[in-house]
Design an enzyme around this catalytic site. Structure first.
Site, PDB file in Angstrom:
ATOM      1  N   ASP A 142       0.866  -1.174   0.000  1.00  0.00           N
ATOM      2  CA  ASP A 142       0.000   0.000   0.000  1.00  0.00           C
ATOM      3  C   ASP A 142       0.911   1.235   0.000  1.00  0.00           C
ATOM      4  O   ASP A 142       1.618   1.491   0.981  1.00  0.00           O
ATOM      5  CB  ASP A 142      -0.896  -0.039   1.254  1.00  0.00           C
ATOM      6  CG  ASP A 142      -1.866   1.138   1.295  1.00  0.00           C
ATOM      7  OD1 ASP A 142      -1.678   2.107   0.537  1.00  0.00           O
ATOM      8  OD2 ASP A 142      -2.818   1.061   2.108  1.00  0.00           O
ATOM      9  N   HIS A 143       0.874   1.963  -1.092  1.00  0.00           N
ATOM     10  CA  HIS A 143       1.818   3.070  -1.249  1.00  0.00           C
ATOM     11  C   HIS A 143       1.584   4.187  -0.231  1.00  0.00           C
ATOM     12  O   HIS A 143       2.445   5.027   0.020  1.00  0.00           O
ATOM     13  CB  HIS A 143       1.733   3.639  -2.672  1.00  0.00           C
ATOM     14  CG  HIS A 143       3.050   4.112  -3.204  1.00  0.00           C
ATOM     15  ND1 HIS A 143       3.985   4.762  -2.428  1.00  0.00           N
ATOM     16  CD2 HIS A 143       3.602   4.007  -4.450  1.00  0.00           C
ATOM     17  CE1 HIS A 143       5.042   5.058  -3.166  1.00  0.00           C
ATOM     18  NE2 HIS A 143       4.844   4.600  -4.401  1.00  0.00           N
ATOM     19  N   ARG A 144       0.420   4.210   0.369  1.00  0.00           N
ATOM     20  CA  ARG A 144       0.178   5.222   1.398  1.00  0.00           C
ATOM     21  C   ARG A 144       1.026   4.949   2.634  1.00  0.00           C
ATOM     22  O   ARG A 144       1.303   5.838   3.423  1.00  0.00           O
ATOM     23  CB  ARG A 144      -1.313   5.228   1.785  1.00  0.00           C
ATOM     24  CG  ARG A 144      -2.240   5.632   0.648  1.00  0.00           C
ATOM     25  CD  ARG A 144      -3.683   5.418   1.031  1.00  0.00           C
ATOM     26  NE  ARG A 144      -3.952   4.007   1.378  1.00  0.00           N
ATOM     27  CZ  ARG A 144      -5.132   3.559   1.752  1.00  0.00           C
ATOM     28  NH1 ARG A 144      -6.165   4.400   1.859  1.00  0.00           N
ATOM     29  NH2 ARG A 144      -5.309   2.297   2.040  1.00  0.00           N
TER      30      ARG A 144
END
Lengths: 325, 407
Positions: B379-381
């Protein structure tokens, strides 16, 4: 081919049975010299004599009990209970003995007993003589229950019953003895457990047996006049029940009406409704509808009595109100 | 003391549940902790316990009803106490104000999604065949006017409402070639998977990092363990070793064991690794709890138990909702590599391919090694490429020096 009344068809069936099988004999109240309360055995006493066409005392338990004994001893008895109302006096013999011996003897014994009896109301005979108990008997494992609507079926079913090795309740509707129909001269049988489509239709299925088949056909005729096509199924046998024929038809028409003369709270209809909703639920385009006799002892008053027995208007009205057709 | 019983939330992605069976009737006494009803979620049928003792005064949601999470399904009162006068208010109370809602451990409630499904309780009167046809023909019953008795929608009404109309046969769907296209029912699990993966793919920005891991030593160690007494009768699988390696790596790289929640990072103290298990109706990802505290043998035993019970449908709700990271292994299918969709609210999943014998240059020698490709979805967040790479390299290091897995 000959046109016979249902009474004549049965008389022929009995004569044929006496003729073909020396083990066959008849027993019942007033079936001999008098010719039977509904004149079905007329002429047989004279022709076959009192040994084979036996008058009995007024004791249903004795008639059925003796019949069971004779059947066990290898005879092929055909007994008559004057009406199904009186069968209650023989109910223990029928339900606890005739229906059970084959099972309880581990298959050693058989009771090939044919019990003819008269069912139905509408004859102003009062509360105790106007009942339809064939639905009760159809709930008893070990019995066969047959209820023909036409002379053809009566003769054909009777022959099939004589070949069956179980005890059979053969229920003849009092108001159907005069019904006429074509009967072939050559031998035929109508197998037990096989319903018949008496009229083809695509909009709804009306299931009935015995006299109610004629009511269903009349209702179908009325409905057809306004373009509603009914399929009428005559069960003919209540046990075994031809569920497949009914379910197949309902899968086609998507609507089912069950018509029977017996009381609303009993009979074969509730079982049939259950089987339809179990086996054709996703095909139903309305509730399974039942038209049955009023839940009351039959009144003596003729008009009142008729109001409690399903007629074609009641069937048409049910179709209108429950399906919006 | 009238208390309401509400549809419990038995898992992160549960929005509604179906009442399979009430185990207590109206008027019956119930003791706190006693089973009260059987609830079907998308994944299982679960017994719901009573949170209050008393008398089941009123059953609000009947058997077969599908009810949103948090909605009142029954009311429990004291032994002699009648239904409260303000029952209407109780029934309308918002989910937050009601008694008896289960707080799912370690899986915080989702924000707004729990109340979405309210509109799904059907008040539409339609015959069975009308309902079936509507589904087959793609007709929304809510838009059909019923002409049957009491406004009931009949087969005819649905056919008349069908887009394109005048369809005499139920199978009148568009056809390709000679074979008619058919619409078939899918299981509730399939529907749940569809909902969950769509939600994840649409809301979680995925990126992927792939690495090749030399499993030669791992396989040797595994053979030794399974022969030796350390295994304590449970065969350790390659997957168990991967799970153990991930657990150790997650201890150092806590971002991948966390949940992204509205601008904050929820760091999970426990490492619960979900293992993807294919079952007949679809896929379940139950979690092995506290992998960071478990030995390899303990992980192997827990994993074997989960697989067996998943296939029998005997998992508990908290088992398939408590995961903080997942491993999805298609190694047994002879695939080189693949990418997996993250199981929200988790932040990562490791997709494991087959182990293959390949020529490897070591020093100046070409030798045969057993190599496996793994792909980490992140999850790039929560993390960036460099972090993902570092985490993956740690997993690789552990598996290539498997003695560390025995710690």
């Amino acid at each position: 081919m000959a046109e016979l009344t249902l009474r004549e068809a049965l008389n022929r069936a009995l004569k044929e049975a006496l003729e073909r099988d020396p083990g066959v004999f008849l027993m019942g109240e007033d079936i001999g010299a008098y010719g039977g309360a509904y004149a079905v055995t007329r002429g047989l006493w004279k022709q076959y004599g009192p040994e084979r066409v036996r008058d009995t005392p007024i004791s249903e338990a004795v008639i059925v009990g003796a019949g069971i004994g004779a059947a066990l001893a290898g005879m092929r008895p055909i007994v008559e209970l004057m009406t199904i109302n009186f069968s209650l006096l023989a109910a223990d013999q029928i339900v606890n003995t005739a229906a059970k011996l084959h099972y309880m003897s581990g298959g050693q014994l058989e009771v090939p007993l044919l019990i003819r009896t008269v069912t139905g109301g509408g004859g102003q005979l009062g509360a105790t003589h106007s009942q339809s108990f064939e639905g009760w008997y159809a709930t008893v494992p070990g019995l066969r229950v047959v209820a023909p609507a036409t002379p053809y079926d009566a003769l054909g079913l009777f022959r099939a019953c004589l070949k069956d090795r179980n005890t059979v309740i053969f229920a003849e509707h009092a108001l159907l003895y005069g019904v006429r129909g074509q009967v072939p001269d050559e031998y035929y049988e109508v197998p037990l457990g096989l319903a018949e489509v008496k009229r083809q239709g695509s909009h709804l299925t009306i299931v009935a047996y015995s006299r109610m088949v004629h009511i269903a056909l009349a209702a179908a005729e009325q409905l057809a006049r306004r373009g509603v096509e009914s399929e009428v199924i005559d069960l003919r046998t209540l046990r075994p029940l031809d569920t497949e024929a009914v379910v197949n038809s309902v899968r086609k028409t998507h609507r089912a009406v069950i018509v029977e003369e017996g009381w609303q709270s009993g009979g074969i209809g509730p079982l049939l409704a259950l089987l339809i909703q179990e086996q054709a639920f996703d095909h139903l385009d309305g509730p399974v509808v039942r038209v049955a006799g009023a839940d009351a002892p039959a009144p003596y008053n003729g008009r009142l009595e008729r109001s409690g027995i399903p007629n074609e208007d009641a069937v048409v009205k049910a179709v209108e109100s429950r399906f919006g057709l | 003391m009238a208390a309401t019983v509400v549809m419990p939330q038995m898992g992160y992605d549960m929005h509604q549940g179906r009442i399979v069976r009430w185990l207590k009737k109206e008027g019956e006494t119930v003791t706190r902790g006693e089973p009260l009803a059987e609830i079907e979620t998308d994944k299982a049928v679960v017994e719901m316990e009573a949170y209050e003792s008393g008398v089941v005064r009123k059953i609000v949601a009947q058997e077969g009803a599908t009810v949103p999470v948090g909605q009142v399904i029954a009311i429990i009162t004291g032994p002699e106490e009648p239904l409260p006068a303000d029952i209407e208010k109780l029934l309308q109370a918002p989910p937050a104000a009601v008694v008896g809602q289960e707080a799912a451990p370690e899986t915080p409630q989702p924000s707004a999604r729990a109340t979405e499904a309210t509109a799904e309780i059907s008040e539409i009167r339609a015959t069975p065949i009308a309902r079936r046809l509507a589904q087959e023909l793609g007709v929304d019953l809510a838009t059909v006017k019923g002409t049957g008795p009491g406004g009931r929608i009949t087969e005819q009404d649905v056919r008349a409402a069908k887009p394109g109309k005048a369809a005499p046969s139920p199978a009148a769907l568009p056809s390709t070639g000679q074979e008619a296209v058919r619409l078939v029912e899918v299981s509730r699990m399939r529907q749940a998977i569809a909902r969950l993966t769509t939600h994840s793919a649409q809301t979680t920005p995925h990126f992927y990092v792939t690495a090749e891991i030399d499993m030669t030593q791992c396989l040797e160690l595994r053979a030794q363990i399974n022969k030796g007494p350390e295994s304590q009768g449970v065969r350790v699988s390659v997957n168990d070793m991967i799970v153990k390696a991930c657990a150790l790596a997650l201890g150092k790289h806590s971002a991948f064991n966390s949940f992204y929640r509205e601008g904050k990072l929820q760091l999970n103290p426990m490492v619960n690794i979900g293992i993807a298990i294919a079952v007949e109706e679809g896929l379940l990802v139950p979690a092995i709890p506290e992998c960071n505290k478990k030995s390899l043998a303990q992980i192997a035993r827990a994993s074997k138990d989960l697989i067996e019970r998943a296939q029998k449908g005997h998992l508990m709700a908290e088992e398939y909702t408590g995961g903080t990271f997942s491993v999805s292994n298609l190694g047994m299918y002879d695939v080189e590599s693949f990418t997996a969709i993250i199981h929200p609210p988790q932040s990562g999943v490791l997709a494991v391919g087959s182990i293959r014998k390949v020529p490897v240059v070591r020093g100046d020698q070409v030798i045969v090694s057993q190599v496996m490709k793994v792909t980490l979805s992140v999850d790039h967040r929560v993390a960036d490429g460099a972090q993902g790479a570092r985490f993956l390299v740690e997993v690789k290091r552990l598996l290539e020096n498997p003695a560390s897995l025995l710690a």
